[in-house]
Scaffold this motif. Structure first.
Motif, PDB file in Angstrom:
ATOM      1  N   MET A   7       0.856  -1.188   0.000  1.00  0.00           N
ATOM      2  CA  MET A   7       0.000   0.000   0.000  1.00  0.00           C
ATOM      3  C   MET A   7       0.891   1.237   0.000  1.00  0.00           C
ATOM      4  O   MET A   7       1.800   1.361   0.832  1.00  0.00           O
ATOM      5  CB  MET A   7      -0.907  -0.004   1.247  1.00  0.00           C
ATOM      6  N   ASN A   8       0.639   2.146  -0.941  1.00  0.00           N
ATOM      7  CA  ASN A   8       1.421   3.369  -0.985  1.00  0.00           C
ATOM      8  C   ASN A   8       0.509   4.586  -1.156  1.00  0.00           C
ATOM      9  O   ASN A   8      -0.706   4.452  -1.365  1.00  0.00           O
ATOM     10  CB  ASN A   8       2.473   3.316  -2.099  1.00  0.00           C
ATOM     11  N   PHE A   9       1.123   5.765  -1.063  1.00  0.00           N
ATOM     12  CA  PHE A   9       0.330   6.993  -1.077  1.00  0.00           C
ATOM     13  C   PHE A   9      -0.424   7.176  -2.389  1.00  0.00           C
ATOM     14  O   PHE A   9      -1.563   7.642  -2.398  1.00  0.00           O
ATOM     15  CB  PHE A   9       1.245   8.199  -0.830  1.00  0.00           C
ATOM     16  N   ARG A  10       0.210   6.822  -3.504  1.00  0.00           N
ATOM     17  CA  ARG A  10      -0.453   7.018  -4.797  1.00  0.00           C
ATOM     18  C   ARG A  10      -1.718   6.169  -4.901  1.00  0.00           C
ATOM     19  O   ARG A  10      -2.738   6.617  -5.446  1.00  0.00           O
ATOM     20  CB  ARG A  10       0.522   6.649  -5.922  1.00  0.00           C
ATOM     21  N   GLN A  11      -1.683   4.968  -4.353  1.00  0.00           N
ATOM     22  CA  GLN A  11      -2.878   4.116  -4.354  1.00  0.00           C
ATOM     23  C   GLN A  11      -3.986   4.743  -3.506  1.00  0.00           C
ATOM     24  O   GLN A  11      -5.159   4.753  -3.899  1.00  0.00           O
ATOM     25  CB  GLN A  11      -2.511   2.728  -3.824  1.00  0.00           C
ATOM     26  N   ILE A  12      -3.599   5.256  -2.327  1.00  0.00           N
ATOM     27  CA  ILE A  12      -4.577   5.905  -1.441  1.00  0.00           C
ATOM     28  C   ILE A  12      -5.155   7.143  -2.120  1.00  0.00           C
ATOM     29  O   ILE A  12      -6.355   7.430  -2.029  1.00  0.00           O
ATOM     30  CB  ILE A  12      -3.919   6.279  -0.097  1.00  0.00           C
ATOM     31  N   LEU A  32      -4.230   1.314  -9.988  1.00  0.00           N
ATOM     32  CA  LEU A  32      -3.899   1.692  -8.608  1.00  0.00           C
ATOM     33  C   LEU A  32      -4.942   1.162  -7.624  1.00  0.00           C
ATOM     34  O   LEU A  32      -4.598   0.691  -6.528  1.00  0.00           O
ATOM     35  CB  LEU A  32      -3.793   3.217  -8.497  1.00  0.00           C
ATOM     36  N   ILE A  33      -6.231   1.231  -8.001  1.00  0.00           N
ATOM     37  CA  ILE A  33      -7.287   0.707  -7.133  1.00  0.00           C
ATOM     38  C   ILE A  33      -7.133  -0.798  -6.976  1.00  0.00           C
ATOM     39  O   ILE A  33      -7.256  -1.346  -5.864  1.00  0.00           O
ATOM     40  CB  ILE A  33      -8.679   1.051  -7.704  1.00  0.00           C
ATOM     41  N   GLY A  34      -6.851  -1.503  -8.083  1.00  0.00           N
ATOM     42  CA  GLY A  34      -6.656  -2.945  -8.008  1.00  0.00           C
ATOM     43  C   GLY A  34      -5.483  -3.316  -7.118  1.00  0.00           C
ATOM     44  O   GLY A  34      -5.558  -4.269  -6.326  1.00  0.00           O
ATOM     45  N   GLU A  35      -4.401  -2.573  -7.219  1.00  0.00           N
ATOM     46  CA  GLU A  35      -3.227  -2.837  -6.378  1.00  0.00           C
ATOM     47  C   GLU A  35      -3.549  -2.604  -4.900  1.00  0.00           C
ATOM     48  O   GLU A  35      -3.109  -3.362  -4.025  1.00  0.00           O
ATOM     49  CB  GLU A  35      -2.071  -1.934  -6.811  1.00  0.00           C
ATOM     50  N   LEU A  36      -4.330  -1.544  -4.621  1.00  0.00           N
ATOM     51  CA  LEU A  36      -4.702  -1.251  -3.235  1.00  0.00           C
ATOM     52  C   LEU A  36      -5.589  -2.355  -2.676  1.00  0.00           C
ATOM     53  O   LEU A  36      -5.402  -2.793  -1.532  1.00  0.00           O
ATOM     54  CB  LEU A  36      -5.411   0.102  -3.160  1.00  0.00           C
TER      55      LEU A  36
END
Length: 300
Positions: A1-6, A35-39
């Protein structure tokens, strides 16, 4: 989880669609979806249901969003703080003052300071001189104004001023007919005293002892402004810091010079290296200006 995903998750919640979220973030729609899928993979539960081409937040996503939004509000505060630091130095100055100056000199200095730095935030706390010193040493305040009885070891300091005491008398007091009050005049007089460790009080007590005068101690207080209020109510007479007497003569308090002079000396205290901070220098300048322009007390 990283800031760009959030950030992508928050953008979708706010905008309602991946395409609008992409516009907010300045990326492509596939990048937002990725990014949503990764989160979702990182946190282990789905954040959105795909309903007729729209992303509908799941109940878990709504719970998760509460903390996400709290975090972003914190980031907004950090951005605001950074802007104040860029424009005004620290952007926030914390000042602690002894009570004698806390209702007169310091508020006037705040007004002058705010004329030059309207967006800067000032935190002002009024406390005993010992507390002022301790809070400055502990780094909780940037600047302190304290009486001279404090321990000056381990704290950067400079003299703020030395002010001759005034004698505060109730209206109609037997000593009010005198133009100047002397130690011998206090013999047998009800006496409103400052704290035993106050150096001005120690000077006064020594002068009375040398003159053979024995005041009748009725009450002690660490605050000169309280001593003025007590004298105004007829509790007794006392010597007070002239910084604390503003407004009391208009209410009926009698103020007279006291000789030989007893002095209230005060210091400015600084956190290490705080004298170099732009806002601290500006606030000290305002304090000095107010001190130098301070009106002389009308003694009637």
């Amino acid at each position: 989880m990283n800031f760009r995903q959030i950030e992508a998750f928050r953008a979708v919640i706010i905008s309602g669609t991946a395409s609008r979220a992409a516009e907010l973030m300045g990326v492509t729609q596939p990048a937002v979806s990725r990014l949503i899928g990764e989160l979702e993979a990182a946190i282990g539960f789905p954040l959105f249901d795909r309903v007729k081409g729209r992303l509908v937040p799941t109940p878990e996503a709504e719970i998760f969003y509460r903390d996400v939004e709290t975090s972003f509000r914190g980031l907004d505060r950090l951005r605001s703080t950074a802007a104040r630091i860029r424009d005004f130095g620290s952007g926030h100055i914390r000042v602690a003052s002894l009570a004698a100056a806390g209702s007169t000199v310091v508020p006037r200095a705040v007004r002058k300071f705010k004329e030059s730095f309207p967006s800067a935030i000032v935190t002002l706390s009024i406390m005993t001189s010992a507390s002022v010193r301790n809070h400055v040493v502990d780094g909780e305040f940037d600047l302190g104004l304290a009486a001279d009885e404090v321990d000056l070891s381990g704290v950067e300091h400079q003299v703020f001023g030395s002010f001759p005491a005034l004698c505060a008398l109730p209206s109609g007091h037997p000593l009010s007919s005198k133009k100047v009050i002397h130690p011998r005049d206090f013999d047998g007089i009800d006496y409103v005293a400052l704290s035993p460790e106050d150096r001005a009080r120690l000077q006064f007590d020594k002068l009375c002892e040398d003159a053979g005068a024995k005041p009748n101690l009725v009450i002690e207080t660490p605050f000169a402004i309280t001593a003025c209020a007590l004298a105004l109510e007829g509790v007794g007479a006392g010597i007070v810091n002239p910084l604390a007497v503003d407004g009391f003569a208009e209410r009926g308090l009698i103020l007279r010079p006291f000789e030989p002079a007893v002095y209230f000396k005060s210091y400015l205290l600084f956190r290490p290296d705080m004298q170099k901070a732009r806002l601290v220098r500006a606030f000290v300048s305002a304090l000095m200006e107010v001190r130098n322009m301070r009106h002389q007390v009308a003694v009637i």
